[in-house]
Write an enzyme that holds these catalytic residues in place. Structure first.
Site, mmCIF file in Angstrom:
data_model
loop_
_atom_site.group_PDB
_atom_site.id
_atom_site.type_symbol
_atom_site.label_atom_id
_atom_site.label_comp_id
_atom_site.label_asym_id
_atom_site.label_seq_id
_atom_site.Cartn_x
_atom_site.Cartn_y
_atom_site.Cartn_z
ATOM 1 N N ASP A 70 26.826 35.105 7.111
ATOM 2 C CA ASP A 70 27.557 36.271 6.584
ATOM 3 C C ASP A 70 28.933 35.821 6.096
ATOM 4 O O ASP A 70 29.413 34.750 6.456
ATOM 5 C CB ASP A 70 27.714 37.372 7.646
ATOM 6 C CG ASP A 70 28.354 38.638 7.060
ATOM 7 O OD1 ASP A 70 27.939 39.072 5.964
ATOM 8 O OD2 ASP A 70 29.294 39.182 7.662
ATOM 9 N N SER A 71 29.541 36.671 5.289
ATOM 10 C CA SER A 71 30.895 36.382 4.814
ATOM 11 C C SER A 71 31.909 36.484 5.955
ATOM 12 O O SER A 71 33.028 36.005 5.822
ATOM 13 C CB SER A 71 31.275 37.383 3.733
ATOM 14 O OG SER A 71 31.298 38.677 4.290
ATOM 15 N N CYS A 120 23.982 39.336 4.731
ATOM 16 C CA CYS A 120 25.094 39.784 3.905
ATOM 17 C C CYS A 120 24.471 40.333 2.627
ATOM 18 O O CYS A 120 23.837 39.579 1.870
ATOM 19 C CB CYS A 120 25.991 38.587 3.591
ATOM 20 S SG CYS A 120 27.333 38.955 2.465
ATOM 21 N N GLU A 175 37.094 44.085 9.327
ATOM 22 C CA GLU A 175 37.453 42.708 9.698
ATOM 23 C C GLU A 175 38.817 42.678 10.397
ATOM 24 O O GLU A 175 39.041 41.876 11.292
ATOM 25 C CB GLU A 175 37.485 41.796 8.461
ATOM 26 C CG GLU A 175 36.115 41.440 7.909
ATOM 27 C CD GLU A 175 35.431 40.263 8.622
ATOM 28 O OE1 GLU A 175 36.119 39.365 9.110
ATOM 29 O OE2 GLU A 175 34.185 40.277 8.687
ATOM 30 N N CYS A 227 25.463 47.278 3.785
ATOM 31 C CA CYS A 227 26.412 46.202 4.093
ATOM 32 C C CYS A 227 26.319 45.992 5.598
ATOM 33 O O CYS A 227 26.346 46.975 6.355
ATOM 34 C CB CYS A 227 27.833 46.603 3.704
ATOM 35 S SG CYS A 227 29.096 45.453 4.290
ATOM 36 N N HIS A 277 28.334 45.002 7.669
ATOM 37 C CA HIS A 277 29.499 45.436 8.452
ATOM 38 C C HIS A 277 29.381 46.915 8.855
ATOM 39 O O HIS A 277 29.995 47.340 9.823
ATOM 40 C CB HIS A 277 30.797 45.291 7.635
ATOM 41 C CG HIS A 277 31.315 43.887 7.548
ATOM 42 N ND1 HIS A 277 30.703 42.908 6.803
ATOM 43 C CD2 HIS A 277 32.408 43.297 8.114
ATOM 44 C CE1 HIS A 277 31.398 41.779 6.906
ATOM 45 N NE2 HIS A 277 32.434 41.996 7.692
HETATM 46 N N1 DGL Z 1 28.665 42.166 5.329
HETATM 47 C C1 DGL Z 1 28.510 41.766 3.987
HETATM 48 C C2 DGL Z 1 27.514 42.627 3.261
HETATM 49 O O1 DGL Z 1 26.512 42.961 3.871
HETATM 50 C C3 DGL Z 1 29.705 41.311 3.225
HETATM 51 C C4 DGL Z 1 30.836 42.185 2.975
HETATM 52 C C5 DGL Z 1 31.959 41.482 2.249
HETATM 53 O O2 DGL Z 1 32.232 40.312 2.547
HETATM 54 O O3 DGL Z 1 32.551 42.104 1.376
HETATM 55 O O4 DGL Z 1 27.662 42.966 2.108
#
Ligand code: DGL
Length: 275
Positions: free
Chosen positions: A7-8, A70, A162, A194, A196
Protein backbone atom coordinates in the site's frame (compact mmCIF):
# COMPACT_ATOMS: atom_id res chain seq x y z
CA UNK A 1 5.64 -19.05 2.36
CA UNK A 2 4.62 -15.40 2.50
CA UNK A 3 2.25 -13.23 0.54
CA UNK A 4 3.14 -9.59 -0.02
CA UNK A 5 0.72 -6.77 0.73
CA UNK A 6 1.48 -3.39 -0.81
CA UNK A 7 0.00 0.00 0.00
CA UNK A 8 1.00 3.63 -0.32
CA UNK A 9 0.80 3.91 3.46
CA UNK A 10 -1.29 2.57 6.29
CA UNK A 11 -4.55 1.81 4.47
CA UNK A 12 -3.49 -1.67 3.34
CA UNK A 13 -3.32 -2.65 7.01
CA UNK A 14 -7.10 -2.97 6.87
CA UNK A 15 -6.62 -5.68 4.24
CA UNK A 16 -3.74 -7.28 6.15
CA UNK A 17 -5.90 -7.44 9.26
CA UNK A 18 -8.73 -9.19 7.43
CA UNK A 19 -6.31 -11.63 5.72
CA UNK A 20 -4.72 -12.43 9.10
CA UNK A 21 -8.16 -13.25 10.54
CA UNK A 22 -9.13 -15.40 7.53
CA UNK A 23 -5.73 -17.12 7.05
CA UNK A 24 -4.03 -16.98 10.47
CA UNK A 25 -1.14 -19.28 9.48
CA UNK A 26 -0.17 -17.40 6.33
CA UNK A 27 2.96 -15.24 6.79
CA UNK A 28 2.55 -11.78 5.25
CA UNK A 29 5.08 -9.14 4.29
CA UNK A 30 3.55 -5.66 4.38
CA UNK A 31 5.08 -2.76 2.45
CA UNK A 32 3.87 0.78 3.17
CA UNK A 33 5.32 3.54 1.00
CA UNK A 34 4.71 6.09 3.76
CA UNK A 35 7.48 8.38 2.46
CA UNK A 36 5.43 8.95 -0.71
CA UNK A 37 1.84 8.75 0.52
CA UNK A 38 -0.70 9.83 -0.64
CA UNK A 39 -0.63 8.32 -4.13
CA UNK A 40 -4.13 9.58 -4.87
CA UNK A 41 -2.95 13.02 -5.97
CA UNK A 42 -0.05 11.75 -8.15
CA UNK A 43 -0.09 11.10 -11.89
CA UNK A 44 -0.23 7.59 -13.35
CA UNK A 45 3.47 7.55 -14.36
CA UNK A 46 4.58 8.43 -10.87
CA UNK A 47 2.25 5.85 -9.30
CA UNK A 48 3.56 3.17 -11.70
CA UNK A 49 7.20 3.83 -10.76
CA UNK A 50 6.56 3.94 -7.02
CA UNK A 51 4.39 0.81 -7.15
CA UNK A 52 6.85 -1.29 -9.17
CA UNK A 53 9.65 -0.28 -6.79
CA UNK A 54 7.64 -1.38 -3.75
CA UNK A 55 6.44 -4.61 -5.35
CA UNK A 56 10.04 -5.47 -6.36
CA UNK A 57 11.01 -5.07 -2.72
CA UNK A 58 8.30 -7.63 -1.81
CA UNK A 59 9.50 -10.05 -4.53
CA UNK A 60 13.01 -9.69 -3.04
CA UNK A 61 11.54 -10.71 0.34
CA UNK A 62 10.46 -14.07 -1.11
CA UNK A 63 6.85 -13.17 -2.02
CA UNK A 64 5.68 -14.72 -5.31
CA UNK A 65 2.20 -13.26 -4.92
CA UNK A 66 1.61 -9.60 -4.08
CA UNK A 67 -1.76 -8.03 -3.35
CA UNK A 68 -1.93 -4.36 -4.30
CA UNK A 69 -3.98 -3.37 -1.25
CA UNK A 70 -4.24 0.07 -2.76
CA UNK A 71 -6.99 0.99 -5.19
CA UNK A 72 -4.99 3.90 -6.51
CA UNK A 73 -2.10 1.63 -7.53
CA UNK A 74 -4.56 -1.03 -8.76
CA UNK A 75 -6.32 1.61 -10.89
CA UNK A 76 -3.32 3.51 -12.21
CA UNK A 77 -0.55 0.90 -12.46
CA UNK A 78 -1.74 -2.71 -12.27
CA UNK A 79 -2.75 -3.27 -15.87
CA UNK A 80 0.56 -1.85 -17.16
CA UNK A 81 2.48 -3.97 -14.65
CA UNK A 82 0.66 -7.16 -15.65
CA UNK A 83 1.15 -6.44 -19.34
CA UNK A 84 4.90 -5.91 -19.30
CA UNK A 85 6.58 -5.89 -15.92
CA UNK A 86 5.51 -8.81 -13.67
CA UNK A 87 7.89 -11.81 -14.14
CA UNK A 88 6.23 -15.03 -15.38
CA UNK A 89 6.62 -16.86 -12.06
CA UNK A 90 5.09 -14.03 -9.99
CA UNK A 91 1.57 -12.66 -9.61
CA UNK A 92 0.28 -9.23 -8.68
CA UNK A 93 -3.44 -8.97 -7.91
CA UNK A 94 -5.51 -5.85 -7.30
CA UNK A 95 -8.37 -5.13 -4.93
CA UNK A 96 -11.06 -3.98 -7.36
CA UNK A 97 -12.06 -7.31 -8.81
CA UNK A 98 -13.17 -9.06 -5.57
CA UNK A 99 -15.26 -6.01 -4.75
CA UNK A 100 -16.93 -5.94 -8.14
CA UNK A 101 -17.49 -9.70 -8.06
CA UNK A 102 -19.33 -9.27 -4.74
CA UNK A 103 -21.34 -6.31 -6.03
CA UNK A 104 -22.36 -8.24 -9.15
CA UNK A 105 -23.16 -11.45 -7.22
CA UNK A 106 -20.44 -13.53 -8.88
CA UNK A 107 -18.30 -16.41 -7.67
CA UNK A 108 -14.61 -15.47 -7.25
CA UNK A 109 -12.89 -15.60 -10.63
CA UNK A 110 -16.13 -15.90 -12.65
CA UNK A 111 -15.23 -14.32 -16.00
CA UNK A 112 -18.50 -15.02 -17.81
CA UNK A 113 -20.01 -12.23 -19.98
CA UNK A 114 -21.63 -9.16 -18.38
CA UNK A 115 -25.23 -9.50 -17.25
CA UNK A 116 -27.99 -7.54 -15.52
CA UNK A 117 -27.58 -7.37 -11.75
CA UNK A 118 -29.86 -6.31 -8.90
CA UNK A 119 -28.06 -3.11 -8.05
CA UNK A 120 -28.60 -0.18 -10.45
CA UNK A 121 -27.23 2.92 -8.70
CA UNK A 122 -23.78 2.75 -7.16
CA UNK A 123 -21.89 5.46 -5.29
CA UNK A 124 -18.10 5.17 -5.50
CA UNK A 125 -15.85 6.92 -2.98
CA UNK A 126 -12.16 6.84 -3.91
CA UNK A 127 -9.02 8.94 -4.32
CA UNK A 128 -8.86 11.52 -7.14
CA UNK A 129 -6.41 9.29 -9.11
CA UNK A 130 -8.69 6.23 -8.80
CA UNK A 131 -11.75 8.22 -9.88
CA UNK A 132 -10.03 9.79 -12.87
CA UNK A 133 -8.65 6.41 -14.05
CA UNK A 134 -12.24 5.10 -14.46
CA UNK A 135 -10.79 1.65 -13.73
CA UNK A 136 -13.73 0.78 -11.48
CA UNK A 137 -16.28 1.53 -14.22
CA UNK A 138 -14.16 -0.46 -16.72
CA UNK A 139 -13.96 -3.56 -14.50
CA UNK A 140 -17.67 -3.25 -13.71
CA UNK A 141 -18.58 -3.06 -17.41
CA UNK A 142 -16.82 -6.44 -17.95
CA UNK A 143 -19.26 -8.00 -15.46
CA UNK A 144 -22.54 -6.05 -15.36
CA UNK A 145 -24.83 -4.07 -17.61
CA UNK A 146 -27.12 -1.17 -16.78
CA UNK A 147 -25.38 0.02 -13.61
CA UNK A 148 -25.10 3.77 -13.08
CA UNK A 149 -21.95 4.77 -11.14
CA UNK A 150 -21.51 8.20 -9.52
CA UNK A 151 -17.96 8.73 -8.30
CA UNK A 152 -16.80 11.11 -5.59
CA UNK A 153 -13.07 11.94 -5.45
CA UNK A 154 -12.39 12.25 -1.73
CA UNK A 155 -9.44 14.67 -1.85
CA UNK A 156 -7.72 15.15 1.51
CA UNK A 157 -9.26 12.16 3.28
CA UNK A 158 -6.21 9.89 3.04
CA UNK A 159 -3.97 12.69 4.39
CA UNK A 160 -6.27 13.21 7.36
CA UNK A 161 -6.28 9.47 8.12
CA UNK A 162 -2.48 9.15 7.69
CA UNK A 163 -2.03 12.12 10.06
CA UNK A 164 -4.32 10.40 12.56
CA UNK A 165 -6.66 13.43 12.53
CA UNK A 166 -9.92 11.50 12.86
CA UNK A 167 -12.03 14.59 13.60
CA UNK A 168 -11.00 16.14 10.30
CA UNK A 169 -11.50 12.75 8.59
CA UNK A 170 -15.07 12.53 9.92
CA UNK A 171 -15.90 16.04 8.70
CA UNK A 172 -14.47 15.21 5.28
CA UNK A 173 -16.48 12.00 5.01
CA UNK A 174 -19.67 13.95 5.77
CA UNK A 175 -18.98 16.58 3.14
CA UNK A 176 -17.94 14.05 0.46
CA UNK A 177 -21.07 11.97 1.09
CA UNK A 178 -23.28 15.08 0.94
CA UNK A 179 -21.64 16.12 -2.34
CA UNK A 180 -22.32 12.72 -3.87
CA UNK A 181 -25.91 12.49 -2.62
CA UNK A 182 -26.65 15.82 -4.29
CA UNK A 183 -25.82 14.17 -7.63
CA UNK A 184 -27.24 10.69 -6.86
CA UNK A 185 -29.87 11.01 -4.11
CA UNK A 186 -30.70 7.30 -3.78
CA UNK A 187 -27.77 4.94 -4.34
CA UNK A 188 -28.55 1.32 -3.41
CA UNK A 189 -24.90 0.55 -2.80
CA UNK A 190 -21.79 2.48 -1.86
CA UNK A 191 -18.26 1.30 -2.57
CA UNK A 192 -15.44 2.34 -0.25
CA UNK A 193 -12.85 2.24 -3.03
CA UNK A 194 -9.78 3.08 -0.99
CA UNK A 195 -8.25 0.78 1.60
CA UNK A 196 -7.85 3.68 4.02
CA UNK A 197 -11.61 4.23 4.20
CA UNK A 198 -12.52 1.17 6.33
CA UNK A 199 -10.75 3.08 9.12
CA UNK A 200 -13.63 5.61 8.88
CA UNK A 201 -16.29 3.16 7.68
CA UNK A 202 -18.68 3.96 10.52
CA UNK A 203 -18.72 7.63 9.49
CA UNK A 204 -19.55 6.63 5.90
CA UNK A 205 -22.37 4.37 7.15
CA UNK A 206 -23.82 7.10 9.35
CA UNK A 207 -23.67 9.74 6.60
CA UNK A 208 -25.17 7.40 3.98
CA UNK A 209 -28.00 6.14 6.18
CA UNK A 210 -29.38 2.63 6.73
CA UNK A 211 -30.79 2.08 3.24
CA UNK A 212 -27.42 2.05 1.48
CA UNK A 213 -25.45 -1.23 1.39
CA UNK A 214 -21.80 -0.36 2.05
CA UNK A 215 -19.18 -2.55 0.33
CA UNK A 216 -15.81 -2.44 2.03
CA UNK A 217 -12.82 -4.32 0.69
CA UNK A 218 -10.87 -6.02 3.49
CA UNK A 219 -13.08 -9.07 4.09
CA UNK A 220 -13.89 -9.47 0.39
CA UNK A 221 -10.19 -9.40 -0.56
CA UNK A 222 -9.37 -11.87 2.24
CA UNK A 223 -12.09 -14.29 1.05
CA UNK A 224 -11.01 -14.11 -2.56
CA UNK A 225 -7.34 -14.59 -1.57
CA UNK A 226 -8.26 -17.69 0.45
CA UNK A 227 -10.09 -19.04 -2.61
CA UNK A 228 -7.14 -18.17 -4.91
CA UNK A 229 -4.63 -19.96 -2.65
CA UNK A 230 -6.82 -23.07 -2.62
CA UNK A 231 -6.55 -23.11 -6.40
CA UNK A 232 -2.89 -21.97 -6.57
CA UNK A 233 -1.24 -23.03 -3.27
CA UNK A 234 2.24 -22.80 -4.82
CA UNK A 235 1.82 -18.99 -5.12
CA UNK A 236 2.14 -18.59 -1.34
CA UNK A 237 5.89 -18.11 -1.97
CA UNK A 238 9.11 -18.92 -0.14
CA UNK A 239 9.27 -16.29 2.65
CA UNK A 240 8.38 -17.60 6.10
CA UNK A 241 8.01 -14.68 8.48
CA UNK A 242 5.48 -11.91 8.83
CA UNK A 243 7.08 -8.47 8.71
CA UNK A 244 6.21 -4.86 8.17
CA UNK A 245 8.35 -2.64 5.95
CA UNK A 246 8.07 1.09 5.41
CA UNK A 247 9.85 3.76 3.40
CA UNK A 248 8.91 6.24 6.13
CA UNK A 249 10.15 6.61 9.70
CA UNK A 250 9.66 3.12 11.22
CA UNK A 251 9.03 4.44 14.72
CA UNK A 252 6.35 6.94 13.67
CA UNK A 253 4.71 4.49 11.29
CA UNK A 254 4.70 1.75 13.98
CA UNK A 255 2.99 4.10 16.43
CA UNK A 256 0.23 5.02 13.99
CA UNK A 257 -0.24 1.42 12.84
CA UNK A 258 -0.52 0.26 16.46
CA UNK A 259 -3.13 2.98 17.05
CA UNK A 260 -5.15 1.98 13.93
CA UNK A 261 -5.12 -1.79 14.45
CA UNK A 262 -5.18 -1.62 18.26
CA UNK A 263 -2.39 -4.20 18.48
CA UNK A 264 1.37 -3.81 18.50
CA UNK A 265 2.87 -3.50 15.02
CA UNK A 266 6.63 -2.95 14.56
CA UNK A 267 7.77 -1.63 11.19
CA UNK A 268 11.32 -1.96 9.81
CA UNK A 269 13.01 0.26 7.24
CA UNK A 270 12.40 -1.08 3.71
CA UNK A 271 15.50 -1.83 1.61
CA UNK A 272 14.56 -0.42 -1.76
CA UNK A 273 15.89 -1.51 -5.13
CA UNK A 274 17.46 1.41 -7.08
CA UNK A 275 14.81 3.73 -8.56
N1 DGL B 1 -5.18 3.27 0.30
C1 DGL B 1 -4.90 3.57 -1.05
C2 DGL B 1 -6.08 3.28 -1.94
O1 DGL B 1 -6.72 2.27 -1.71
C3 DGL B 1 -4.08 4.77 -1.37
C4 DGL B 1 -4.51 6.11 -1.02
C5 DGL B 1 -3.49 7.16 -1.37
O2 DGL B 1 -2.29 6.91 -1.20
O3 DGL B 1 -3.89 8.22 -1.83
O4 DGL B 1 -6.38 3.99 -2.87
Amino acid sequence: MAVGIFDSGLGGLTVLDAVTRRLPDLPLVYFGDNAHTPYGVRDAEDIYHLTTRGVQCLFDQGCDLVILACNTASAAALRRMQEGWVPKDKRVLGVFVPLIEALTERQWGDNSPPREVAVKHVALFATPATVSSRAFQRELAFRAIGVDVEAQPCGGLVDAIEMGDMILAEAMVRSHVEALLRRMPRPEAAILGCTHYPLVEEHFRTALGPDVAVYSQPNLVAESLADYLTRRPEMAGAGAVTKFLTTGDPQKVSNKATQFLRRKIAFEQAELPDA
